[in-house]
Design a protein around this motif. Structure first.
Motif, PDB file in Angstrom:
ATOM      1  N   ILE A   1      37.347  48.198  32.468  1.00 22.84           N
ATOM      2  CA  ILE A   1      37.967  49.011  31.401  1.00 22.84           C
ATOM      3  C   ILE A   1      37.924  50.090  31.251  1.00 22.84           C
ATOM      4  O   ILE A   1      38.065  50.886  30.529  1.00 22.84           O
ATOM      5  CB  ILE A   1      36.476  48.162  31.202  1.00 22.84           C
ATOM      6  N   ASN A   2      37.363  50.799  32.666  1.00 23.68           N
ATOM      7  CA  ASN A   2      37.017  52.179  32.540  1.00 23.68           C
ATOM      8  C   ASN A   2      39.101  52.593  32.360  1.00 23.68           C
ATOM      9  O   ASN A   2      39.402  54.059  32.598  1.00 23.68           O
ATOM     10  CB  ASN A   2      36.955  52.587  33.652  1.00 23.68           C
TER      11      ASN A   2
ATOM     12  N   ARG B   1      40.460  52.545  29.123  1.00 25.41           N
ATOM     13  CA  ARG B   1      40.293  53.217  28.166  1.00 25.41           C
ATOM     14  C   ARG B   1      40.976  54.660  28.281  1.00 25.41           C
ATOM     15  O   ARG B   1      41.643  55.068  28.100  1.00 25.41           O
ATOM     16  CB  ARG B   1      38.921  54.000  28.206  1.00 25.41           C
ATOM     17  N   SER B   2      40.922  54.864  30.018  1.00 26.87           N
ATOM     18  CA  SER B   2      41.601  55.823  30.189  1.00 26.87           C
ATOM     19  C   SER B   2      43.527  55.759  29.775  1.00 26.87           C
ATOM     20  O   SER B   2      43.804  57.101  29.554  1.00 26.87           O
ATOM     21  CB  SER B   2      41.846  56.530  31.919  1.00 26.87           C
TER      22      SER B   2
ATOM     23  N   ILE C   1      43.277  56.663  25.709  1.00 24.48           N
ATOM     24  CA  ILE C   1      43.079  57.774  25.774  1.00 24.48           C
ATOM     25  C   ILE C   1      44.615  59.109  25.782  1.00 24.48           C
ATOM     26  O   ILE C   1      45.063  59.235  25.371  1.00 24.48           O
ATOM     27  CB  ILE C   1      42.331  58.387  26.141  1.00 24.48           C
TER      28      ILE C   1
END
Length: 188
Positions: free
Chosen positions: A85-86, A89-90, A93
């Protein structure tokens, strides 16, 4: 050894908390391939998948004495879920940033264009580095910004020289990916 039974899981957790490397190796040998398969399925990138799984096992070892682990499988797969997930997400972005820059970037003159391009280039490099795991960022910055040798970094961070080379290679690959998008945008 295709799985770890519940009784064995408790024993491995207790041994791991005491720093037993044999327990750690058994956990790795039994669960790493399955974790790697899931990470690859979700990211579509073998190197990223390997990095995520490697970081989970590094974290497991580093937090072995304090982590509240009731079930090894759930703990590791839960950790992988959050790591994926991280990572996603990165990536989202970074992609939104690039899209925004592509839409809003309008140079007024050649000189301004060069200055803005250089500033954007620096930002892209920082964004690409910031999307990497902390250890990889640290190794790259020590190598490229502090001009430390592979051996010095290896000794300072207590990791192998091969691990240092891996982190640098991974950083350069990520920067190249980001710069490819930047270069295409800059040509427009």
């Amino acid at each position: 050894m295709s799985s770890i039974q519940p009784e064995e899981s408790l024993d491995l957790i207790n041994r791991l908390k005491l720093g037993d490397t044999a327990a750690y190796e058994k956990i790795y040998n039994v669960l790493s391939k399955e974790l790697l398969g899931l990470a690859y399925k979700k990211t579509g990138d073998k190197v990223i998948a390997q990095e995520l799984v490697q970081n989970i096992f590094i974290s497991l070892w580093e937090k072995r004495a304090t982590a509240d682990i009731k079930d090894l499988r759930n703990y590791l797969f839960g950790s992988l879920k959050f790591a994926i997930i991280n990572y996603i997400r990165s990536e989202v972005i970074a992609n939104r940033y690039i899209e925004h820059e592509q839409i809003t970037y309008r140079p007024n003159s050649e000189d301004t264009s060069s200055l803005v391009g250089l500033k954007d280039l620096s930002e892209i490099i920082e964004k690409s580095l910031n999307s990497l795991p902390e250890k990889t960022q640290e190794v790259f910055r020590l190598s490229r910004y502090s001009h430390q040798s592979t051996k010095d970094i290896s000794n300072g961070l207590n990791i192998s020289e091969k691990a240092v080379e891996y982190h640098i290679t991974r950083s350069l690959k990520r920067i190249r990916e980001y710069l490819k998008n930047f270069y295409i945008f800059f040509l427009l």
